[in-house]
Design an enzyme around this catalytic site. Structure first.
Site, short mmCIF file in Angstrom:
data_model
loop_
_atom_site.label_atom_id
_atom_site.label_comp_id
_atom_site.label_asym_id
_atom_site.label_seq_id
_atom_site.Cartn_x
_atom_site.Cartn_y
_atom_site.Cartn_z
N GLY A 86 -8.92 -19.32 58.21
CA GLY A 86 -9.95 -19.30 57.49
C GLY A 86 -10.09 -20.77 56.73
O GLY A 86 -8.82 -21.39 56.53
N GLN A 91 -11.94 -25.86 49.29
CA GLN A 91 -10.62 -26.32 49.80
C GLN A 91 -10.78 -27.78 50.25
O GLN A 91 -9.45 -28.43 50.16
CB GLN A 91 -9.95 -25.32 50.70
N CYS A 132 -2.58 -18.99 52.06
CA CYS A 132 -3.36 -19.92 51.65
C CYS A 132 -3.24 -21.46 52.11
O CYS A 132 -2.05 -21.83 51.77
CB CYS A 132 -4.15 -19.89 50.37
N LEU A 133 -4.20 -22.07 52.68
CA LEU A 133 -3.82 -23.57 52.92
C LEU A 133 -3.79 -24.39 51.63
O LEU A 133 -2.89 -25.38 51.89
CB LEU A 133 -5.00 -24.04 53.92
N HIS A 174 -11.10 -13.24 50.78
CA HIS A 174 -10.13 -14.62 50.13
C HIS A 174 -11.03 -15.73 50.33
O HIS A 174 -11.18 -16.71 49.06
CB HIS A 174 -9.19 -14.76 51.22
N GLU A 175 -12.06 -16.12 51.41
CA GLU A 175 -12.29 -17.27 51.40
C GLU A 175 -13.89 -17.26 50.34
O GLU A 175 -14.21 -18.38 49.65
CB GLU A 175 -13.21 -17.54 52.94
N HIS A 178 -12.66 -18.27 47.02
CA HIS A 178 -12.59 -19.84 47.03
C HIS A 178 -13.95 -20.33 46.49
O HIS A 178 -13.91 -21.20 45.70
CB HIS A 178 -12.19 -20.42 48.43
O1 K1U Z 1 -8.31 -19.80 53.05
C1 K1U Z 1 -7.11 -20.29 53.46
O2 K1U Z 1 -6.58 -20.95 52.63
C2 K1U Z 1 -7.03 -19.95 54.86
C3 K1U Z 1 -5.86 -18.66 54.91
C4 K1U Z 1 -6.88 -17.58 55.07
C5 K1U Z 1 -5.88 -16.22 55.05
C6 K1U Z 1 -4.97 -15.82 55.72
C7 K1U Z 1 -4.38 -14.95 55.65
C8 K1U Z 1 -4.90 -13.67 54.65
C9 K1U Z 1 -5.95 -14.04 53.73
C10 K1U Z 1 -6.54 -15.34 54.03
C11 K1U Z 1 -4.92 -18.89 56.05
O3 K1U Z 1 -5.50 -19.16 57.15
S1 K1U Z 1 -3.36 -19.24 55.68
C12 K1U Z 1 -2.48 -19.44 57.25
C13 K1U Z 1 -2.45 -18.22 58.28
O4 K1U Z 1 -2.63 -16.90 57.56
C14 K1U Z 1 -2.13 -18.27 59.33
C15 K1U Z 1 -1.97 -19.46 60.10
C16 K1U Z 1 -1.78 -19.62 61.65
C17 K1U Z 1 -1.90 -18.73 62.43
C18 K1U Z 1 -2.01 -17.14 61.77
C19 K1U Z 1 -2.09 -17.15 60.34
ZN ZN Z 2 -7.13 -19.91 50.71
#
Ligand code: K1U
Ligand code: ZN
Length: 211
Positions: A86, A91, A132-133, A174-175, A178
């Site tokens: 996501g 972000q 979270c990225l 979560h998004e 943000h």
């Molecule tokens: O909002 C963001 O920073 C993105 C975040 C979304 C999220 C993931 C998990 C739980 C809540 C919200 C991410 O994508 S973090 C990276 C991640 O979870 C992932 C990366 C590669 C493959 C699978 C998952």
């Molecule tokens: Zn995030």
């Protein structure tokens, strides 16, 4: 990025558009910039916690026009490249209510939420390990409503409603946080949050030092 005419031809693909676009190119330099902007993948820099810009509240999108579609495409490129499941516009320092999500195994089911609103949340809560990225390499448990119902506009500006549970529910919440200027670490204890903050600042310093 250095781009020559051959690259432009390859990207555009079909002749009809090519002729029209080349007429523009030679008549108008700005058209060349637009053409290349629309043809190439754009990766946007992701803000890193504790950047204060992550706390700005996003404004609603007034119209789903070409500018918004370009932002959505760039956000999707950025999310897939990260990789993540996501990304919220906040972000990438764009303070408009835009979210992209793809929780599919093959990363081929992009979901776009413009002006998302929570219309219902289940009283049942569930804890999920979130990432979270904007907080790289940190994961922690957050408790949120188990299921939700969201109303939003799609990429064509058409309103839809969707009920979500599991990872989609977590990711959407979560998004949407943000967009309200909230990062998931704000659900954690002040001690954990301070540790994360210091770790991220150190990481940024090291990265800057390497340049
Ligand atoms: O909002 C963001 O920073 C993105 C975040 C979304 C999220 C993931 C998990 C739980 C809540 C919200 C991410 O994508 S973090 C990276 C991640 O979870 C992932 C990366 C590669 C493959 C699978 C998952
Ligand atoms: Zn995030």
């Amino acid at each position: 990025m250095a781009v020559d005419c051959c690259d432009a031809i390859r990207v555009l693909g079909y002749e009809h558009r090519l002729i029209l676009e080349f007429r523009n190119i030679f008549n108008n330099r700005d058209s060349l910039i637009t053409l290349l902007d629309n043809s190439y993948m754009a990766l946007l820099p992701v803000l890193c916690y504790p950047d204060p810009r992550l706390h700005r509240i996003a404004k609603p999108v007034a119209a789903v026009d070409a500018r918004i579609k370009k932002i959505v495409a760039d956000m999707a490129d950025t999310m897939y490249e990260a990789p993540g499941v996501g990304l919220a516009a906040t972000q990438v320092d764009i303070h408009e209510r835009i979210v992209v999500i793809d929780i599919s195994d093959n990363q081929d089911e992009l979901m776009v939420f413009i002006n998302p609103e929570l219309v219902w949340a289940s009283p049942e809560k569930k804890s999920w390990r979130e990432g979270c990225l904007s907080v790289p390499e940190y994961y922690d448990e957050v408790e949120r409503p188990d299921s939700i119902r969201v109303r939003a506009l799609d990429i064509n500006g058409k309103q839809f409603e969707l009920e979500a549970d599991g990872l989609l529910s977590v990711c959407l919440q979560h998004e949407m946080d943000h967009l309200q200027g909230k990062v998931f670490v704000e659900y954690l204890s002040p001690l954990k949050r301070n540790r994360i903050s210091l770790k991220m600042k150190k990481r940024i310093k090291e990265l800057v030092g390497q340049r």
